[in-house]
Design an enzyme around this catalytic site. Structure first.
Site, mmCIF file in Angstrom:
data_model
loop_
_atom_site.group_PDB
_atom_site.id
_atom_site.type_symbol
_atom_site.label_atom_id
_atom_site.label_comp_id
_atom_site.label_asym_id
_atom_site.label_seq_id
_atom_site.Cartn_x
_atom_site.Cartn_y
_atom_site.Cartn_z
ATOM 1 N N TYR A 1 0.874 -1.347 0.053
ATOM 2 C CA TYR A 1 -0.029 -0.133 0.005
ATOM 3 C C TYR A 1 0.993 1.281 -0.162
ATOM 4 O O TYR A 1 1.830 1.227 0.813
ATOM 5 C CB TYR A 1 -0.839 0.135 1.086
ATOM 6 C CG TYR A 1 -1.777 1.253 1.391
ATOM 7 C CD1 TYR A 1 -2.966 1.320 0.783
ATOM 8 C CD2 TYR A 1 -1.256 2.470 2.008
ATOM 9 C CE1 TYR A 1 -3.904 2.755 1.041
ATOM 10 C CE2 TYR A 1 -2.021 3.590 2.355
ATOM 11 C CZ TYR A 1 -3.388 3.687 1.496
ATOM 12 O OH TYR A 1 -3.928 4.550 1.907
ATOM 13 N N GLU B 1 -3.901 7.460 -4.003
ATOM 14 C CA GLU B 1 -3.679 6.053 -3.242
ATOM 15 C C GLU B 1 -3.522 5.053 -4.175
ATOM 16 O O GLU B 1 -4.543 5.103 -5.138
ATOM 17 C CB GLU B 1 -5.067 5.998 -2.535
ATOM 18 C CG GLU B 1 -5.067 4.650 -1.353
ATOM 19 C CD GLU B 1 -6.307 4.253 -1.002
ATOM 20 O OE1 GLU B 1 -6.146 4.169 0.392
ATOM 21 O OE2 GLU B 1 -7.409 4.092 -1.522
#
Length: 390
Positions: free
Chosen positions: A110, A198
């Protein structure tokens, strides 16, 4: 302003960030073997395009192996309302599908960066535990999430990528191209005025390469005058139509799930008003800031927005007339009530320039309007009247 995945990946591709080959379709009839040829051999991934995450858990992302399966999944998703944990019960409409090449994933991670207004910079956030369960990781294992702040004045320094790399437990091989990836993301976020970028998951493939498998980008609305191409590509179908209408009138409106409509001038006063409603047992149906220099026409538009929700049982108006005169606000309220044919009770608290005149105008109107001097009393009255309408 949110971007679709395919729009975000186009920005990534232009910035030199590796992404999978993809084809965007809006009709199942567009899908042929020739159209899919640039994606290489199966498997392929069919992805519903909506402005929300958790699509995989909701059935919005499917791995397929044949052209017929691509068509079937596209027909299933296209035109549907996809409900995820981020959309609410009503879901969001699927009007386009992104079909991408599959890839052999060795590891999912991530990586994101978010605008930190208070500290005047970007905050990079990374984790070795990327994928669909990143929210649970952040909640139950916060030690697996690392954050590095990058002040605008200093710019991106080499230690940022190194700190992220060590915190995300990257191997020596993975570190080789990671600093360049971080640099490209940082520059891209600045160039497109991103408030949030993101990548989840950021994958390390079996071929030992980085790949942004999914991407979400949020653009600062205040910078859209600089981002005309992105602004023109905005997908209004993904936004609440009341909020879209509010933008036309320069009203700051956010729909909520309560039954007391709010109309206030000033964001701080609006939040305080909503807090008071909750304190006295009510639930606000919206946040609505009409601004300091409002007009009767904008007040009328604000009322129409509020009553467009069938859940609203009463309306609380809280205006402090500093820049705008309270008699003009009162005139706008009267015009709006008559124009809309409003039968719901309206509680109005006016204070400031010509407040007494405004209250007298409302009291003499003969309409279902209660004028109050005190905000606490006005709030209690609105909560009581909304309860009587249940």
């Amino acid at each position: 302003m949110n971007l679709h995945e395919y729009q975000a990946k186009e920005l990534l591709r232009n910035a030199g960030v590796p992404v999978a080959n993809g084809v965007l379709v809006r009709e199942a009839s567009e899908i042929t073997a020739e159209v899919l040829a640039p994606l290489g051999d199966a498997p392929w991934v069919v992805k519903a395009q909506i402005h929300a995450g958790a699509r995989g858990k909701a059935g919005g992302v499917k791995l397929v192996n044949t052209v017929d399966e691509v068509k079937a999944e596209t027909m299933r998703l296209m035109g549907s309302q996809l409900v995820t944990i981020q959309t609410g019960a009503e879901g969001l409409p699927v009007t386009s599908i992104l079909i991408e090449s599959g890839c052999a994933i060795a590891k999912e991670l991530y990586l994101s960066l978010t605008l930190d207004r208070a500290r005047k910079g970007f905050a990079f956030v990374g984790s070795a535990a990327g994928g669909m369960d990143i929210e649970e990781v952040a909640e139950h294992h916060p030690e697996q999430v690392i954050s590095v702040f990058v002040p605008f004045g200093a710019g991106l320094q080499p230690f940022v990528a190194r700190t992220l790399a060590f915190g995300m437990k990257l191997s020596a091989e993975q570190m080789k191209g990671f600093a360049d990836l971080v640099k490209r993301l940082y520059e891209m976020a600045q160039n497109c005025d991103a408030m949030m970028l993101e990548i989840n998951p950021l994958v390390w493939t079996a071929d030992n390469a980085w790949l942004a498998l999914d991407c979400k980008i949020q653009i600062d609305d205040n910078a859209l005058y600089r981002q005309k191409a992105l602004d023109e590509a905005r997908d209004w179908s993904q936004e609440d139509m009341r909020e879209v209408e509010a933008a036309k009138w320069a009203l700051n409106y956010i729909a909520l799930d309560g039954d007391i409509g709010c109309m206030v001038n000033g964001a701080g006063l609006a939040m305080a008003t909503m807090d008071l409603i909750k304190l006295h047992g009510g639930k606000p149906a919206n946040f609505l800031d009409v601004g300091g220099g409002t007009t009767p026409e904008r007040v009328a538009a604000a009322f129409k927005l509020i009553v467009s929700s069938s859940e609203v049982k009463a309306i609380l108006v809280n205006i402090f007339g500093g820049i705008v005169r309270c008699d003009l606000i009162a005139d706008g309220i009267l015009q709006a009530v008559k124009e809309v044919g409003l039968t719901l009770p309206v509680v109005v608290r006016l204070e400031g320039t010509n407040a007494q005149m405004g209250r007298e105008m409302l009291a003499a109107s003969g309409l279902n309007i209660v004028a109050e001097n005190d905000l606490e009393t006005a709030t209690k009255t609105a909560v009581r009247l909304a309860g009587e309408k249940q």
